[in-house]
Design a protein around this motif. Structure first.
Motif, short mmCIF file in Angstrom:
data_model
loop_
_atom_site.label_atom_id
_atom_site.label_comp_id
_atom_site.label_asym_id
_atom_site.label_seq_id
_atom_site.Cartn_x
_atom_site.Cartn_y
_atom_site.Cartn_z
N GLU A 1 47.61 87.41 -53.08
CA GLU A 1 48.97 87.88 -52.88
C GLU A 1 49.96 86.82 -53.41
OE1 GLU A 1 49.79 89.29 -48.91
OE2 GLU A 1 51.88 88.70 -49.10
N ASP A 2 50.95 87.29 -54.18
CA ASP A 2 51.94 86.37 -54.72
C ASP A 2 52.84 85.83 -53.61
OD1 ASP A 2 52.54 88.53 -57.61
OD2 ASP A 2 50.87 87.19 -57.10
N GLN A 3 53.19 84.54 -53.69
CA GLN A 3 54.05 83.93 -52.68
C GLN A 3 55.11 83.06 -53.35
OE1 GLN A 3 51.47 81.89 -49.87
NE2 GLN A 3 51.61 83.64 -48.49
N THR A 94 48.59 90.44 -61.44
CA THR A 94 47.88 91.44 -60.66
C THR A 94 48.79 92.52 -60.11
OG1 THR A 94 48.10 90.09 -58.68
CG2 THR A 94 46.08 89.81 -59.97
N ASN A 95 50.07 92.34 -60.17
CA ASN A 95 51.03 93.31 -59.64
C ASN A 95 52.08 93.60 -60.69
OD1 ASN A 95 50.14 93.66 -56.80
ND2 ASN A 95 50.55 91.48 -56.71
N THR A 100 58.11 89.39 -56.51
CA THR A 100 58.11 88.81 -55.17
C THR A 100 59.23 87.80 -55.08
OG1 THR A 100 55.71 89.09 -54.97
CG2 THR A 100 56.75 87.49 -53.51
N ARG B 44 62.76 92.62 -50.10
CA ARG B 44 61.43 93.22 -49.96
C ARG B 44 61.41 94.58 -50.65
NH1 ARG B 44 60.07 93.27 -43.76
NH2 ARG B 44 62.31 93.64 -43.56
N ASP B 59 56.03 97.15 -50.72
CA ASP B 59 55.43 96.48 -49.57
C ASP B 59 55.85 97.08 -48.23
OD1 ASP B 59 56.09 93.53 -51.46
OD2 ASP B 59 54.17 94.58 -51.26
#
Lengths: 111, 112
Positions: A1-3, A94-95, A100, B44, B59
């Motif tokens: 998961e990207d952060q 990947t997304n 993000t 988000r 999300d």
């Protein structure tokens, strides 16, 4: 998961006092890193896109740089009108198409 | 002038009511996005659409729905299933799915 983690959360500077904002990221295959400026109650305004480590871009008193793990937004001799929240976002391999965002750094420049 | 418009600027929702937020762009962009922003937080992703008649959940899609019948329009419906809808909603568009996103001015949704 990207952060994406931005620091500090808030930064108070005197007019003319240069500083840097940090954006640390974890992403699988960086497609792009984006910096935005957001004024209260308004939509984010695009500043820069960086694609690869070593890349730098400048606009007036702002300069964005990129390494493999983080990006810096350098503010040189800031003015009160530079006060805003600065947002960083990444797009990873990947997304595709999904960005993000970090929580932002709120900059206040006092005259 | 090319750009993204959102309406209304403020929207009030009563309990159990569905409300629709408008987003229009004349930039000829293929991709469009909806984000939610809560105080002191980043954005988000709710839904995004890379092409007309196609969209994907982001999300936090629960309690929201979208449609993409026209390239320039991407309305967001906040349904009664969304129990905490109070937030600032931002629409964005980009030329392609991996390109810079440009944002509209936002809609602030409040619950009566």
């Amino acid at each position: 998961e990207d952060q994406v983690t931005q620091s500090p959360e808030a930064l108070r500077l005197q007019e003319g006092e240069s500083s840097s904002l940090n954006c640390s990221y974890t992403v699988s295959g960086l497609r792009g890193l984006f910096w935005y400026r957001q004024d209260p109650g308004k939509g984010p305004e695009f500043l820069f896109t960086l694609y690869s480590a070593g890349e730098e871009k400048e606009k007036e008193r702002l300069k964005a740089t990129l390494t493999k793990k983080e990006s810096f937004l350098h503010i040189t001799a800031p003015k009160p009108e530079d006060s805003a929240t600065y947002l960083c976002a990444v797009q990873g391999g990947t997304n595709a198409g999904k960005s993000t965002f970090g929580d932002g750094t709120t900059l206040t420049v006092k005259p | 002038d090319g750009g993204i418009t959102q309406s209304p600027k403020y929207l009030f929702r009563k309990e159990g009511q569905n409300v629709t937020l408008s987003c229009e762009q004349n930039l000829n962009h293929d991709a469009m996005y909806w984000y939610r922003q809560d105080p002191g937080q980043g954005l988000r992703l709710i839904y995004y659409s890379q092409i007309v008649n196609d969209f994907q959940k982001g999300d936090i899609a629960e309690g929201y729905s979208v449609s993409r019948e026209k390239k320039e329009s991407f309305p967001l419906t906040v349904t009664s299933a969304q129990k905490n809808p109070t937030a600032f909603y931002l629409c964005a568009s980009s030329r392609g799915q991996e390109e810079t996103q440009y944002f509209g001015p936002g809609t602030r949704l409040l619950v009566l």
